[in-house]
Structures are given as structure tokens and as C-alpha cells.
Scaffold this motif. Structure first.
Motif, short mmCIF file in Angstrom:
data_model
loop_
_atom_site.label_atom_id
_atom_site.label_comp_id
_atom_site.label_asym_id
_atom_site.label_seq_id
_atom_site.Cartn_x
_atom_site.Cartn_y
_atom_site.Cartn_z
N PHE A 1 0.89 -1.26 -0.05
CA PHE A 1 -0.17 0.18 0.05
C PHE A 1 0.80 1.07 0.07
O PHE A 1 0.43 2.28 -0.45
CB PHE A 1 -0.88 0.14 1.12
CG PHE A 1 -2.02 0.89 0.89
CD1 PHE A 1 -2.03 2.41 1.38
CD2 PHE A 1 -3.26 0.56 0.51
CE1 PHE A 1 -3.02 3.15 1.18
CE2 PHE A 1 -4.46 1.19 0.34
CZ PHE A 1 -4.25 2.60 0.73
N THR B 1 -9.82 0.73 -3.30
CA THR B 1 -9.72 2.33 -3.02
C THR B 1 -11.16 2.92 -3.40
O THR B 1 -11.58 2.69 -4.56
CB THR B 1 -8.28 2.95 -3.28
OG1 THR B 1 -8.25 2.74 -5.08
CG2 THR B 1 -7.13 2.05 -2.85
N LYS C 1 -10.91 0.05 0.62
CA LYS C 1 -9.29 -0.40 1.14
C LYS C 1 -8.59 1.01 1.24
O LYS C 1 -8.98 1.99 0.32
CB LYS C 1 -8.55 -1.15 -0.09
CG LYS C 1 -7.28 -1.80 0.33
CD LYS C 1 -6.80 -2.57 -0.86
CE LYS C 1 -5.51 -3.11 -0.52
NZ LYS C 1 -5.29 -3.95 0.61
N SER D 1 -4.56 -2.22 5.18
CA SER D 1 -3.50 -1.48 4.03
C SER D 1 -2.56 -2.73 3.87
O SER D 1 -1.37 -2.41 3.55
CB SER D 1 -2.86 -0.35 5.06
OG SER D 1 -2.32 -1.47 6.24
N LEU E 1 -1.37 -4.96 -2.34
CA LEU E 1 -2.42 -4.78 -3.56
C LEU E 1 -1.99 -5.63 -4.79
O LEU E 1 -0.92 -6.40 -4.94
CB LEU E 1 -2.28 -3.22 -4.26
CG LEU E 1 -2.70 -2.16 -3.33
CD1 LEU E 1 -1.71 -1.05 -3.63
CD2 LEU E 1 -4.11 -1.97 -3.49
#
Lengths: 119, 870
Positions: free
Chosen positions: B148, B189, B270, B276, B279
Motif C-alpha cells: 500500500f 480504494t 481499502k 492496508s 495490492l
């Protein structure tokens, strides 16, 4: 019915024939012709407006009918156009009717005509 | 109002007629309308319909009768009727031509639907060709998960992108209203959906608020999940469900089939504060005016900045910027391109076939054509007639081919291991159908051109003379026929060799030893709700109990757990240090698969122990940590020595992990599929490395799917909150990794069948034609004493050279195209001598039969009757 008979004259379509028959007794306007055809065939034959007038145009062009000044129907719209059969037209419809008659005679001889009992 | 409609209808008539008769026609229409209205609504409706029909028809009559001379349109209509009748008269030819073209166009339709879906139709996002996927690369890794922090770093500094968002995959149990599903989803996100240009159909998307740790936990459903598990309930918003044990409120439902990134059925937010973790990748949109190379240059610089700031973990890590389209479609583009090339060959073959047939017909109709010409039909008119015939054939074949192709496409979709991803569809929309129509018309013109040109040439007089010519027409036509035969043979051979290559690659794949038992092994995953209290002892006990219970079933041979399933293609890996071996430079550590298994695993999966021992109950939390390594690992570090007794540990030699002793060496297993190399791997035992989620493999004595229900009962009994999912047999997993060569082979088998049929029909047709024209000659020869065999040989001989040339051309073309195909996709083998000999023999055999049969027929006409009839 679009046949050429022995005399070699131009063929008569069924619509043209009906129009000539309708005008054989007296002049009529377009609506009158349509009504006459429908009435006389017991509703069997009914020409749509476009079909009728297209045939009408052709029959006019062939000289079998013409526009008429007579106005046999009373209390009528003066704008309405009347048509009447010409001598040539009378001749043509007679000839075609005779031909049909000959055809029907043969058919009757073979027992093809429906039983009488309906007018 | 009605009157106005009637008046409007008059405008269909030509102006002159309208002005002359319009009023009267209107009166008549009006009268009839009133009559109909008096009879009721139904009568009125019937009136309108019949009036529409009457008006249209008479409008055409009016317009046509205006012309004094027949117009071009009239001529075409007349020709069309003539073409139709002439095709119906020559039923044999017409049926054969339509059959050939239907096969060709059907195959084209099927492949085109895939081509269109993969190459032409845009992805269902806004401006999809400006979207990019960003991920990390490192030495030895083609694709690594960014953290992250990395993502935030990139986002803060990138100017060539107008927006950047991140996502990761999540999986877990979803419980609501008492029922539980195991679902896949995405952690995204907040700005991801707007970046892609997708909107919820219900509720809202995520906001920055959802990312704050202090806000209530939210969740968005996919359209599919909403329809499936929530009954499309419009009141679903605000409801609380539990995902992975955490309660969340549903705040939105996404549109249609949207399932980003791959098969997501729900999404959770997210952010730096909430989840966190790593990804999968970032998605970004190119800023207006920025180019791909601008973006790559900038991200390269940013990656270096990050490396400078954190050399430890960011050593030699770079950022790859890949267009989203490429990322989502990469696996499809190659195969589709290969199919497209091949079907092009088939279409050309079919067209050549029909051109051949039409030429033969054209020659046979020479007399008819000459007569037409003599009677005044212009050359252009006759050529137009022939083209109309071809178009009729091709359009009919196109319609039939469309139905055939759509059926074939659906069959093909069923061969795929899973459904097509949500962003891909093989449906044919209006534009695709238009293209197919264009291809159909083009093909019709092409094969109609040959005979049409032949007619348009000014040698009708020579034609009269040559109509009875023993050689069957002038040299030009003969040469053209030979060329067509050669072309057909070459094309057919190429398709056959393509099939051979696919087949061979499939055979090669089947020879590869997967390293594990594939037969009668069932696999599934079980995931325990996380337990932190007893240090994993509960998990170990659960899996031990599970194994015991399953092994009690009479149909079960053995069972064991494993953290990552072999062959299935995903694996956890790590870096290891080997005692006594100098650790490699940072960023260059080799990646080793590590798995955690129960004792009995090797036996259950049929993996051999080559040295030392497997795990046993004696290895548990209280005893020293032991590992089993695979052959690849042992050979890598101790090529001629003994791996037993050596020690390894996780991380670098100075890490806090304990040293573990190697007690056994196991056979290699192909983790990522049969066509990928073996990776180095180590195994640990579950009791020493507890996991709360694991695969379980069950070796069954019977068909493994029979056991599923019983196993599910056991799992539920031991822990009702532990979902069991990903239930498949090992064979199914194998198919998932090697479906490509299997499907290619199947598709090419179909193509080969079509190509052989077309080739056979083509050769038969042309030989029948040439032989038929020479029946007089054959009859004479037979009458004067030539043996039947000789005469048949005579009829067949001229075909030999074109076939031979075609074979040579076909070989060259095959080699070229398979080489090209191999650059496009995996799973294509080589056209080696073995493949070539098989295909050549098949094709020559078919060609011989197709040549012999018509030659035989033509030469076995009784010479006496034939000569007498002349």
C-alpha cells in the motif's frame, strides 16, 4: 385474366374489367365504382383505394373510360369527378365477357360450376 | 386526426398522381374508414393494416408504371427471378455450392464472434484504451504485488496519470439472513469505480469516509450476487451482513455483470487505515495528452526514487505500466488470432471450391450464354446475371452459416473451463453482423467473378467451336482449373498440418509426468475462523480430526492436507537460506515454493520419497523443525551430494527463523501446470507450522465426486462455521491448466474435417467436369481396345501435377504459419516430419479417391450407346 386473345389486343386486368363492368350501366364517381363492385360481388371483391385508382388511371389511359360531365346523383359534391365508359371500353368489356363465357361453358360441361341455389 | 393520417399516406404516391386523384382517393379511404369504425375496433385495426398494404403496393405500381422504358431496377428484378430459377433448376450444383459456402461462412461466423469480442469490442469502461494496470517487477519476478505504501508513493508523485486507484482480491464467507456463501470479492480504494466509469444501480459507491477506521464497515454487492443471493430485493441497502467474520452494511449494488477485477461478487473499501495490505495492482488513467511512453518513463523514475529511499525491500524493483486492455485480454488474443488465420484459409478454400464449380457450370452453359448473347442480351447483362446467381448462393449460405456458426460458437464456449469473464462477450451485435454480411457479399462476388469474366470476354465464337472440344475449353480455363486444384490442396494441407501441430503438442503434454496422482483424487479448501488463542493448536486438531474422519469412510483410500494444491497453479513462495551456502545478493534470492502438509500427504498424492523419510506423527510442535525438499531443490544445492541432514531457514542467515533439518527428498511436482518447469519446493508439517486455512486432498477408491456430500457433512459436523469451497477433482484442475491445447486440438479437428471435405468436393467436382467432357474420347479409346485401367488413368492424370505442386506449397505454407502461430500463443507444436507424413498421406488418400470416383464413372459409360447417340 391478363391474356391476349386472338385479335391481339392488349390484355384486360381483373381490376380494369371490374371497373368497366361497374360503369357499364351508368357513370359513377370513384367511390361509387368501389361500392358497386363490392355490392355486386357480394363483398367478395373489394378494391383498395390505391389499387382502384391505379387501375382507373390505366383504364383512362387506354381510352376505355373518360371523365364525364353528367352528374346523375343528386345533392352531390360538385368537386367529385365522374367517369363513364367509352364506346371502345364497351367493346372491350363485351369481348372479355364473351371470352369468359366461353371459358365458363367449358367448365360447366365438365361439372365444375357450383350448384345453383345461390343467386 | 385520422383524416390527417390518411392525407399523409397520400404522400407515398408520385406528385402528379397525387394532384390528380388525391382528393378522390382520400374520399374513398375516408368512406371505408367510417364503415370499418362502425363495425368496431377490431375492424378498424384490420382496415388500417389492409390500407397500409394497399397504399404501399399501389404506390410502387404508380411509380413503376410512370416509366416509359424499363429501368435498371426492373432489369435487376427480372434477372433476380431468372437467377433464382436457374439455380433451382441445377439442384446438384446449387446444393454443393451452398454446402461448401455454408461450411466456410459458418466457421467464419463462429471465429469472427470470438475475434470481434476480443479484438474489436471495447471493454465496458469509460475510455478503456487510456486505462493502465501498474504492478511491480523484481529480478526473478515478472509480476509482484505492490504494498500500500508503494501505491501511495506512486499516486502522490505521478503526473502522467490523472487518477490512480488500487485493488486486491479477497475471499471469504459471507453470511446473511442465516445462509452462508463462500464468495470472491475485491478490496478497492474509494475512487476505483469512478475511475473505471462504472456506477452502482442501487445506492452509492465508496467514499473516502468509508476508508476511515472510525466509520462503520461498508460493503457493495455485485449485480450478480444481489440477484442470486438477495433475490434482487430493492430494500437490500442498509442491511447488515457478515463478511469474513466482520459485520458490514450494504451501501450499494453494482450494475449488470460488473465483477472487477476478475470474478468479484462484492467489494469492500481499502485504504491506509482499513486493510492496508498488499495490492494486486493499481489501476490508473492516462492524463489528457500523456502518452504511454511518457507514463513509463515517469514511473521508472518514481520506482528508482523509491529504491533509493528503501534499498532493503525495494532493491531493483521497477514499475510496469501495462494497458488494461492488454492485461485483461492477453490470454485470448493469441488463440483468437490463430483461429482467425486458419478460418481465413478455410474461407478461401471454400470460395475456390465454388469458383471451380461455377467455372465448370459456366463452361457447360456456354451454349445458353451464346444464345442469350445472340438474342440481344448484352455482355454486361449476362455477367450481371451470373453475379446475381453467385450472390444468391452466398447470401443463402451466409444465412445458414450464421445459424451454424452461432451454434458452433456456443459449443466452443462450453469447452472452455470457465465462463467468459464479465468484460468479454462473443455476442454478435449489429456492427458484427454487418461485417459478416459484407464478407458474405464479397465472397459471392469473388467466386462469381470467374465465370462472369469468362463470359464477358469476347471469345463467344470460339466458345461455340470449343463447346465440344475434347480438351474441354481453351487453355486458359484449363490452366486456371489446375491452379485452383493446387490452391485447394495447399490450403487443405495447411489446415491439416495445423491440426497435426496442435495434436502433437497435446500428445507431448500428455507425456509429461505431473508428479502426482491424477486419478480419483478429490480436493477442496477449508477455512477456519481465525483463532489466535491456542497458537494454532485448534487448527492442527481440526485438520487431524478431519483427516481421521474422512479416512474412516469406506470409499476413501487416504487423505491429507496441503497448503497449496499441486497443478492448480497458485503457490506461496519465499526466500530461503541454506546453511553453509553463501546467500545471494539482495533482490536476487531464488524463489522457493513452500507448502505445509499433514503426514500422509505424499502417500495420498502418489509422490515418491526418493531419499530419507516423509513426515509422521513423531514430528510435532515439541520436536525439532524438519523439512522435506523436492528433487529440484536437492539437485540445485547438492548436485552430487546428499541433501539429508543439511539445514535451511527462512529469510537470510541472520534472520530470527529457526534452522530446519532436511529429513527427506520427494519427487518433483509440477505446481503451475504440465507445460511449466518444475519449481524448487520444500514441505513442512502442519503440526509444526499451523495454518487455519488449507486444501485437503482425498484419494478415493471410487469416482471422487461421489464423496463430496459425505465429506461436506464431516466438515460441517466438526466445525459448522468453517466453509468448504473450491471442490474439484484433480482431473478438473488439470483441465484448467491444459485446456488450451485440448481446445485448440478440438477446434482444429473440426477445421480439418471441413478442409478435407471441401478439398474432396473440389477435386471431385473438377475431375468429374473434365472427365465428363471427354466421355466421347474415352468411349472411342475403349472401343478401339484400350484397357479400362488405362482410360481411367488418362482421366486422372492431369490432376497429378497440380496436386503435387499443391502439396509442396502446402508444406511451405504450413511451416510458415505454424511458426507465426507459435509467436502468438502457447500450445502450438511444430510441424515435424511425423505430422507431415500423416497429413500428406491423409490428403493424398482423399484426393485419390476424389479423383478416381468421377474418372471411373466417366470412363465406364458403354461406348456403343454413347457413340450411337452422337
Amino acid at each position: 385474366m391478363a391474356s391476349v386473345d386472338a385479335s391481339g389486343t392488349k390484355p384486360l386486368t381483373s381490376s380494369a374489367y371490374f371497373i368497366l363492368v361497374a360503369l357499364a350501366d351508368r357513370p359513377r364517381h370513384g367511390l361509387g365504382i368501389a361500392d358497386e363492385i363490392e355490392r355486386r360481388t357480394g363483398g367478395e371483391t373489394s378494391l383498395g383505394p390505391g389499387t382502384l385508382y391505379h387501375a382507373l388511371k390505366k383504364v383512362l389511359a387506354s381510352g376505355h373510360i373518360e371523365e364525364s360531365d353528367e352528374r346523375p346523383d343528386a345533392d352531390d359534391d360538385p368537386r367529385r369527378r365522374y367517369y363513364r365508359i367509352t364506346p371502345a371500353g364497351r367493346e372491350a368489356v363485351r369481348r372479355e365477357t364473351a371470352r369468359l363465357h366461353r371459358v365458363l361453358t367449358v367448365a360447366r360441361g365438365k361439372g365444375l360450376l357450383p350448384d345453383r341455389g345461390r343467386s | 386526426m385520422r383524416r390527417r393520417i390518411l392525407a399523409a399516406l397520400l404522400f407515398l404516391y408520385p406528385r402528379a398522381d397525387r394532384e390528380r386523384f388525391g382528393g378522390e382517393i382520400l374520399d374513398l379511404m375516408w368512406d371505408r374508414l367510417q364503415r370499418a369504425r362502425r363495425r368496431g375496433l377490431l375492424a378498424e385495426m384490420r382496415f388500417w393494416l389492409s390500407l397500409l398494404w394497399d397504399t404501399s403496393r399501389s404506390a410502387v405500381s404508380f411509380r413503376l408504371s410512370d416509366r416509359v422504358t424499363p429501368s435498371a431496377l426492373d432489369g435487376v428484378l427480372v434477372d433476380l427471378r431468372y437467377a433464382w430459377r436457374s439455380l433451382v433448376r441445377r439442384r446438384g450444383f446449387t446444393a454443393t455450392a451452398i454446402l461448401c459456402m455454408t461450411l466456410g461462412l459458418g466457421a467464419t461466423t463462429a471465429v469472427f464472434s470470438a475475434f470481434y469480442g476480443v479484438m474489436v469490442r471495447p471493454l465496458p469502461f469509460s475510455d478503456p484504451d487510456r486505462l493502465a494496470v501498474l504492478f511491480e517487477t523484481a529480478p526473478g519476478f515478472t509480476r509482484a504485488s505492490p504494498s500500500f505504501r508503494d501505491y501511495a508513493f506512486w499516486k502522490g508523485r505521478a503526473h502522467t496519470f490523472s487518477g490512480m486507484e488500487g485493488y486486491a482480491g479477497v475471499r471469504g464467507p459471507l453470511t446473511h439472513a442465516g445462509s452462508a456463501d463462500f464468495v470472491e470479492g475485491g478490496a478497492v480504494t474509494p475512487g476505483l469505480f469512478p475511475l473505471l466509469g462504472v456506477e452502482p444501480v442501487l445506492g452509492r459507491g465508496f467514499t473516502r469516509e468509508d476508508g476511515r477506521a472510525t466509520s462503520p464497515a461498508t460493503l457493495i454487492l455485485s449485480g450478480a450476487l444481489w440477484r442470486r443471493s438477495f433475490g434482487s430485493d430493492p430494500d437490500v441497502l442498509g442491511r447488515t451482513v457478515s463478511f469474513k467474520g466482520e459485520p458490514r452494511t450494504i451501501v450499494g449494488v453494482m450494475e449488470g455483470q460488473f465483477a472487477f477485477p476478475q470474478n468479484a461478487e462484492l467489494w469492500i473499501p481499502k485504504s491506509a487505515e482499513r486493510d492496508s495490505g498488499l495490492l494486486s495492482a493499481a489501476v490508473a488513467r492516462l492524463a489528457p495528452g500523456a502518452t504511454w511512453s511518457d507514463a513509463r518513463t515517469e514511473m521508472d523514475g518514481i520506482a528508482r526514487q523509491l529504491e533509493a529511499l528503501d534499498p532493503e525491500s525495494q532493491a531493483e524493483r521497477r514499475v510496469e505500466v501495462r494497458p488494461l486492455e492488454e492485461d485483461l485480454l492477453w490470454g485470448f488474443r493469441g488463440p483468437v488470432a490463430v483461429f482467425f488465420l486458419s478460418v481465413g484459409l478455410i474461407l478461401v478454400l471454400a470460395t475456390a471450391n465454388v469458383a471451380q464449380l461455377m467455372l465448370a457450370q459456366g463452361s457447360a452453359r456456354t451454349r445458353e450464354m451464346i444464345l442469350r448473347g445472340a438474342l440481344g442480351a448484352g455482355r454486361a447483362r449476362t455477367a450481371r446475371l451470373l453475379l446475381l446467381e453467385s450472390l444468391l448462393v452466398s447470401i443463402t449460405a451466409g444465412a445458414l452459416g450464421l445459424a451454424l456458426g452461432v451454434g458452433a460458437r456456443d459449443l466452443f464456449l462450453r469447452w472452455l473451463p470457465e465462463r467468459l469473464p464479465y468484460y468479454l462477450s462473443f455476442d454478435l451485435d449489429a456492427r458484427a453482423l454487418l461485417v459478416l454480411l459484407g464478407i458474405t457479399v464479397l465472397v459471392g462476388l469473388l467466386f462469381g467473378l470467374a465465370p462472369a469474366l469468362a463470359v464477358a470476354r469476347p471469345d463467344l465464337f470460339t466458345g461455340l467451336r470449343n463447346a465440344g472440344d475434347p480438351v474441354g475449353g481453351h487453355r486458359g480455363a484449363q490452366r486456371f482449373r489446375a491452379v485452383l486444384v493446387a490452391a485447394q490442396v495447399a490450403l487443405a494441407l495447411t489446415v491439416l498440418n495445423g491440426a497435426g501441430a496442435m495434436f502433437k503438442s497435446l500428445l507431448d503434454l500428455n507425456e509429461v509426468d505431473p508428479g502426482v496422482s491424477m486419478d480419483r483424487v478429490l480436493s477442496f479448501q477449508v477455512s477456519l475462523p481465525q483463532d489466535h488463542d491456542t497458537g494454532g493448536a485448534d487448527a492442527v486438531r481440526f485438520f487431524d480430526d478431519l483427516r481421521e474422519e474422512i479416512q474412516k469412510l469406506p470409499a476413501v483410500e487416504s487423505a491429507a492436507s496441503v497448503s497449496n494444491l499441486p497443478i492448480a497453479g497458485s503457490a506461496a513462495g519465499t526466500f530461503l537460506s541454506v546453511e553453509g551456502v553463501e546467500p545471494p545478493a539482495r533482490g536476487h534470492e531464488p524463489w522457493v515454493i513452500n507448502k505445509v502438509v499433514q503426514p500422509g500427504f505424499f502417500h495420498t498424492m502418489g509422490i515418491g520419497i526418493l531419499a530419507g523419510r516423509a513426515f509422521s506423527r513423531a514430528d510435532h510442535a515439541g520436536t525439532p523443525h524438519v523439512v522435506v525438499v523436492n528433487e529440484a531443490f536437492a539437485r540445485h544445492y547438492w548436485p552430487d551430494g546428499n541433501a539429508l541432514g543439511k539445514r535451511i531457514k527462512y529469510g537470510r542467515p541472520d534472520s530470527g527463523w529457526p534452522w530446519m533439518e532436511i529429513v527427506g527428498v520427494s519427487g518433483d511436482v509440477r505446481q503451475f501446470g504440465l507445460d511449466r518447469p518444475v519449481e524448487m519446493g520444500i514441505y513442512e508439517v502442519l503440526a509444526q507450522q499451523p495454518m487455519d486455512r488449507s486444501w485437503v486432498v482425498v484419494h478415493s477408491r471410487v469416482e471422487p465426486t461421489v464423496l463430496i456430500r459425505q465429506v461436506r457433512e464431516i466438515v460441517t459436523r466438526l466445525n459448522p462455521d468453517a466453509p468448504m469451497y473450491d471442490v474439484k477433482t484433480m482431473r478438473e484442475w488439470l483441465y484448467r491448466t491444459q485446456w488450451r491445447p485440448v481446445v485448440y486440438a478440438r477446434v482444429f479437428n473440426v477445421f480439418s474435417g471441413i478442409a478435407l471435405l471441401l478439398g474432396a468436393v473440389g477435386i471431385y467436382g473438377v475431375v468429374a467436369f473434365t472427365a465428363a467432357r471427354r466421355t466421347r474420347e474415352f468411349a472411342v479409346r475403349t472401343a478401339v481396345g484400350a484397357r479400362r485401367r488405362e482410360v481411367v488413368g488418362l482421366a486422372m492424370r492431369w490432376v497429378l501435377r497440380p496436386v503435387g505442386l499443391g502439396l509442396m506449397g502446402g508444406v511451405a505454407l504450413s511451416v510458415l504459419l505454424t511458426r507465426l502461430a507459435r509467436t502468438m500463443t502457447v500450445g502450438v507444436g511444430t510441424v515435424d516430419l511425423g505430422v507431415l507424413s500423416v497429413t500428406t498421406v491423409i490428403l493424398v488418400g482423399v484426393a485419390l479417391v476424389a479423383t478416381y470416383l468421377p474418372a471411373y464413372r466417366a470412363t465406364h459409360v458403354d461406348p456403343v450407346t454413347l457413340l450411337r447417340s452422337e
